[in-house]
Design an enzyme around this catalytic site. Sequence first.
Site, PDB file in Angstrom:
ATOM      1  N   HIS A 172      -6.235  -2.967  15.662  1.00  0.00           N
ATOM      2  CA  HIS A 172      -6.847  -1.690  15.975  1.00  0.00           C
ATOM      3  C   HIS A 172      -8.302  -1.589  17.074  1.00  0.00           C
ATOM      4  O   HIS A 172      -7.595  -0.340  17.858  1.00  0.00           O
ATOM      5  CB  HIS A 172      -7.794  -1.210  14.897  1.00  0.00           C
ATOM      6  CG  HIS A 172      -7.095  -0.994  13.250  1.00  0.00           C
ATOM      7  ND1 HIS A 172      -6.152  -0.716  12.800  1.00  0.00           N
ATOM      8  CD2 HIS A 172      -6.712  -2.022  12.289  1.00  0.00           C
ATOM      9  CE1 HIS A 172      -5.545  -0.630  11.737  1.00  0.00           C
ATOM     10  NE2 HIS A 172      -6.055  -1.264  10.779  1.00  0.00           N
ATOM     11  N   ASP A 219       0.629   0.152   8.896  1.00  0.00           N
ATOM     12  CA  ASP A 219      -0.288  -0.082   8.261  1.00  0.00           C
ATOM     13  C   ASP A 219      -0.463   0.104   6.442  1.00  0.00           C
ATOM     14  O   ASP A 219      -0.172  -0.488   6.057  1.00  0.00           O
ATOM     15  CB  ASP A 219      -1.575   0.080   8.577  1.00  0.00           C
ATOM     16  CG  ASP A 219      -2.645  -0.808   8.651  1.00  0.00           C
ATOM     17  OD1 ASP A 219      -2.982  -1.007   8.092  1.00  0.00           O
ATOM     18  OD2 ASP A 219      -4.084   0.021   8.789  1.00  0.00           O
ATOM     19  N   TYR A 243      -1.463 -10.660   2.704  1.00  0.00           N
ATOM     20  CA  TYR A 243      -2.794 -11.237   1.967  1.00  0.00           C
ATOM     21  C   TYR A 243      -2.727 -10.898   1.121  1.00  0.00           C
ATOM     22  O   TYR A 243      -4.034 -11.328  -0.192  1.00  0.00           O
ATOM     23  CB  TYR A 243      -3.880 -10.689   3.071  1.00  0.00           C
ATOM     24  CG  TYR A 243      -4.956  -9.133   2.421  1.00  0.00           C
ATOM     25  CD1 TYR A 243      -4.926  -8.324   1.537  1.00  0.00           C
ATOM     26  CD2 TYR A 243      -3.623  -7.390   3.748  1.00  0.00           C
ATOM     27  CE1 TYR A 243      -5.139  -7.058   1.132  1.00  0.00           C
ATOM     28  CE2 TYR A 243      -4.175  -6.317   3.228  1.00  0.00           C
ATOM     29  CZ  TYR A 243      -4.819  -6.357   2.862  1.00  0.00           C
ATOM     30  OH  TYR A 243      -5.248  -4.616   1.988  1.00  0.00           O
ATOM     31  N   GLN A 247       0.730  -0.928   0.042  1.00  0.00           N
ATOM     32  CA  GLN A 247       0.321   0.204  -0.090  1.00  0.00           C
ATOM     33  C   GLN A 247       0.558   0.872  -0.057  1.00  0.00           C
ATOM     34  O   GLN A 247       0.758   2.460  -0.295  1.00  0.00           O
ATOM     35  CB  GLN A 247      -1.164  -0.111   1.547  1.00  0.00           C
ATOM     36  CG  GLN A 247      -2.228  -0.905   0.956  1.00  0.00           C
ATOM     37  CD  GLN A 247      -2.908  -1.066   2.469  1.00  0.00           C
ATOM     38  OE1 GLN A 247      -2.724  -0.672   3.055  1.00  0.00           O
ATOM     39  NE2 GLN A 247      -3.774  -1.947   2.361  1.00  0.00           N
TER      40      GLN A 247
END
Length: 451
Positions: free
Chosen positions: A267, A318, A119, A59
């Site tokens: 979280h 994250d 993932y 990401q």
Amino acid sequence: MRLWFEAALLPEGWRDHVRVTVADGLIVQVLPDTLPAPDDERHGPAIPGLANLHSHAFQRGIAGLTERAGSGSDSFWTWREAMYRFVDRLDPEGLRAIAALAYVEMLESGFTRVGEFHYLHHDRDGQRYADRAAMSCVIAEAARESGIALTLLPVFYAHAGFGGTPPTQGQRRFVHDLDGYATLLEAAGKVIADLEGAVLGVAPHSLRAVLPEELSQITALLLQGPVHIHIAEQMAEVDDCLAWSGQRPVEWLFDHASVDRRWCLVHATHVTPEELGRIADRQAVVGLCPITEANLGDGIFPARAFLNKGGRIGVGSDSNVEIDAAAELRLLEYGQRLQHRGRNLLAGGPGQSTGGSLFRAVQGGGAQASGQQPHGLAVGAPADIVAFRPDHSVLVERREDAILDSWIFAGGKALVDSVWRHGRRRVSEGRHLARPAIEARYRRTLGAYLD
């Protein structure tokens, strides 16, 4: 190798004039109150490296590219669709290029271990690679190239929503059945077997992506090692869990799984006081990602209440929209200040340092959640060390925990001078030694994806 530091944060506290002797990547001697010898390598103040307990490395490739308003209300869920569109373009070499730069940036900011919540497993059409662990392999290669320690957390993802909703087209690269996941986990263990300090864990993605019977079977596949799960990140998730089960996510998890200190609840933003107490009592770690949680509009975890109950926390980058260990800790405290309209809310008591209390909390919690034992600047631990610039203006006349306060709240990663991982110097004068080649490859790769 002998390193001499003006001051160092040892397990018992700050000490001045510390010589650390390293052999085969491990700390074999720590001598405080010692004058430097002619052959000592001299540095400024030093702290142990931190574990980044939650990363989706790929990401990093969309950092800054999701900040335009949509036609309706923007949320985590609209951001997720943009992320899925980027996922459609990635191949193994692209993942390696992006992950390697992300790991370089983590080391440059003071993280020496990453928990990769991994993932992205399959080819672009959703078909399995011939080598089921092909994408895990490139994550391991990115860790090897950058030098960061890896806690690999292959993710089990089977459903789009609570109760077994079929996965969407955008999730086709993530999904497994139980047999396929068991095969992946075994292959991933082999991939990291020769990677120094690597740890293997399991990661049921979330309660919405895993059926109850799948959760129990997944966690039974690995009797040792960390167990990480996304939970209670969004209010929509809490509402959907209530509609499905009549319970809130954390409540349901504790009633149906043997949560213990192996677990990291990532979280846990929307929790009740009772749930906080149950997490603390089981000695599980809450994995907080303040920058991403702010970027996605998740909400603010009740950190002050949790720490007052003896809870354990760690931090992660994250979505990697920004990679800076100090910035994660700063925003963790600032979120509490904004919510409660006070200052120094996570200091732990009168006269205590906020930076010192935060750092010690996330160092211990991060090490626990990432399976890193032993840790810290102690004999027998890996030589994972972060040294600050001794001549930086932010550190003028700072001593002991004032060094941590100044790093977290005033200087950030600009204060980082040198970083050693397992005794090998990876960062010098604030820059990773392999950055030029890794960054050049990243630029070529991302340019092709975004063209």
